[in-house]
Write an enzyme that holds these catalytic residues in place. Sequence first.
Site, short mmCIF file in Angstrom:
data_model
loop_
_atom_site.label_atom_id
_atom_site.label_comp_id
_atom_site.label_asym_id
_atom_site.label_seq_id
_atom_site.Cartn_x
_atom_site.Cartn_y
_atom_site.Cartn_z
N TYR A 142 0.58 -1.18 -0.13
CA TYR A 142 -0.29 -0.14 0.29
C TYR A 142 0.70 1.78 0.32
O TYR A 142 0.05 2.31 -0.27
CB TYR A 142 -0.61 0.18 1.37
CG TYR A 142 -2.32 -0.63 1.12
CD1 TYR A 142 -2.55 -1.18 -0.35
CD2 TYR A 142 -2.80 -1.26 1.85
CE1 TYR A 142 -3.18 -2.80 0.13
CE2 TYR A 142 -3.59 -2.68 1.93
CZ TYR A 142 -3.82 -2.86 1.16
OH TYR A 142 -4.72 -3.59 0.57
N LYS A 193 3.39 -15.67 1.77
CA LYS A 193 3.51 -16.12 0.53
C LYS A 193 4.68 -16.19 0.24
O LYS A 193 5.46 -16.27 -0.68
CB LYS A 193 2.90 -15.64 -0.37
CG LYS A 193 1.53 -15.27 0.32
CD LYS A 193 0.20 -16.87 -0.74
CE LYS A 193 0.94 -17.38 -2.19
NZ LYS A 193 -0.15 -18.44 -2.53
N ASP A 226 -2.79 -17.93 1.56
CA ASP A 226 -3.90 -18.60 0.95
C ASP A 226 -4.26 -19.66 2.17
O ASP A 226 -5.71 -19.53 2.38
CB ASP A 226 -3.24 -19.39 -0.53
CG ASP A 226 -2.20 -20.04 -0.45
OD1 ASP A 226 -1.31 -19.90 0.35
OD2 ASP A 226 -1.88 -20.67 -1.57
N ASP A 250 -5.19 -7.04 5.99
CA ASP A 250 -6.28 -6.73 5.57
C ASP A 250 -7.01 -7.66 5.52
O ASP A 250 -8.38 -7.20 5.78
CB ASP A 250 -6.27 -5.44 4.16
CG ASP A 250 -6.90 -4.24 4.10
OD1 ASP A 250 -7.70 -4.91 4.56
OD2 ASP A 250 -6.65 -4.13 2.84
N ASP A 254 -10.63 -9.00 8.73
CA ASP A 254 -11.51 -8.58 8.26
C ASP A 254 -12.31 -10.09 7.67
O ASP A 254 -13.71 -9.87 8.29
CB ASP A 254 -12.27 -8.19 6.33
CG ASP A 254 -12.18 -7.24 6.60
OD1 ASP A 254 -11.70 -6.07 7.47
OD2 ASP A 254 -12.54 -6.02 6.07
#
Length: 368
Positions: A142, A193, A226, A250, A254
Amino acid sequence: MDKKKILILPGDGVGPEAINEVKKIIDFFNKKKILDIEIEEELVGGACIDAFKLPIKDETIEKARKSDAVLLGAVGGPKWDNLPFDQRPEQGLLRLRSDLQLFANLRPAISFDPLVHASSLKSEIIKGLDILIVRELTGGVYFGEPRGIIDLGNGKRKGLNTQVYTTDEIIRVARVAFELAKKRKKILVSVEKSNVMESGKLWREEVEKLGKKEYPEVDLKHMYADNCAMQLIRNPKQFDIILTDNLFGDLLSDAAAMLTGSLGMLPSASLGEINNGNYLSGLYEPVHGSAPDIAGKNIANPIATILSFSMMLFYSFNNKKISQIIDNSVKKVLDGGFRTEDIMDEKSKKVGTKDMGDLIIKEMKKNF
Ligand code: NAD
């Protein structure tokens, strides 16, 4: 507890309504001389734009710096939706996070027994859930450079963002997670990852090194992001603390939060540098936004904001006892069948924002 100074930024929409209930709680503890908290209050977001034509004042940032912690309601609303991006209410919040260097975002996902049916997952998977996601908040894709949309000619364009982490950025947030793990179950899962991303490989290596050197008592495991998303839905109770970067955090925070049901119940904390086991700065706020659709109607659920204050006591002021009393009082009120509209079911009694705050204070009083 020593005297503490907190800055309160009620913001917009349901923010001020929910914050009012926290002010009642602070007032109760101050009057009983159980806490000694001095409050300062300032505008942020749309309310600040209306008054001063900018989403946060420099003086407010200074006050935040000088405070022991900051409690924020929520910002934003349709009234300010058409402003240019850099003048919108959310910029006030982003500036606070970056100016105070709040690099560690803490999002608990706790299932309250009386609300276990609010989850979209089976009750036995959710009952007793208590996990904490520690998300890196000021680095990663970001913020990474280069970024932008590049014109390639012939009507074609390229969108570009850069995922980048340095050793220091990884270590400072990992240290927050390890310190928390020491205070909880001493288990930590670090998520990236590393199978396909160099930044993930560095993340894994640095977290592993720090764990071995400084936190041998914490059982550290690594997981690909994942797989973590799948495991959160399959068997979330296997986790206690999840440490991850800005992008994966992020998404995963959630998903984890929604395991438990309503937005009106979810607190959060954003913390800065650790100093002798204490956090230098902390911004506490509910996960939900300003909920303009229900603002001003005395129907918003104040629990997320009340639990954010409880997190402040726990993390910034090291006052576990009062934090626990607040959390338990919330549980008791829910056990008693009282609900705001967002968590209502057919067997419960509906109460408004103010009544919910009063009921929680009534429960708290039983402890003194
Ligand atoms: P929202 O979280 O404000 O609302 C989403 C839904 O949840 C709405 O139906 C709302 O009524 C409900 N809800 C939210 N909080 C509730 C509460 N305490 N009690 C009961 N119901 C509640 O998200 P949104 O509608 O996408 O955004 C509204 C505004 O808030 C936008 O301007 C957005 O930019 C802003 N926002 C701010 C923050 C923040 O301040 N941290 C976070 C998210 C969104």
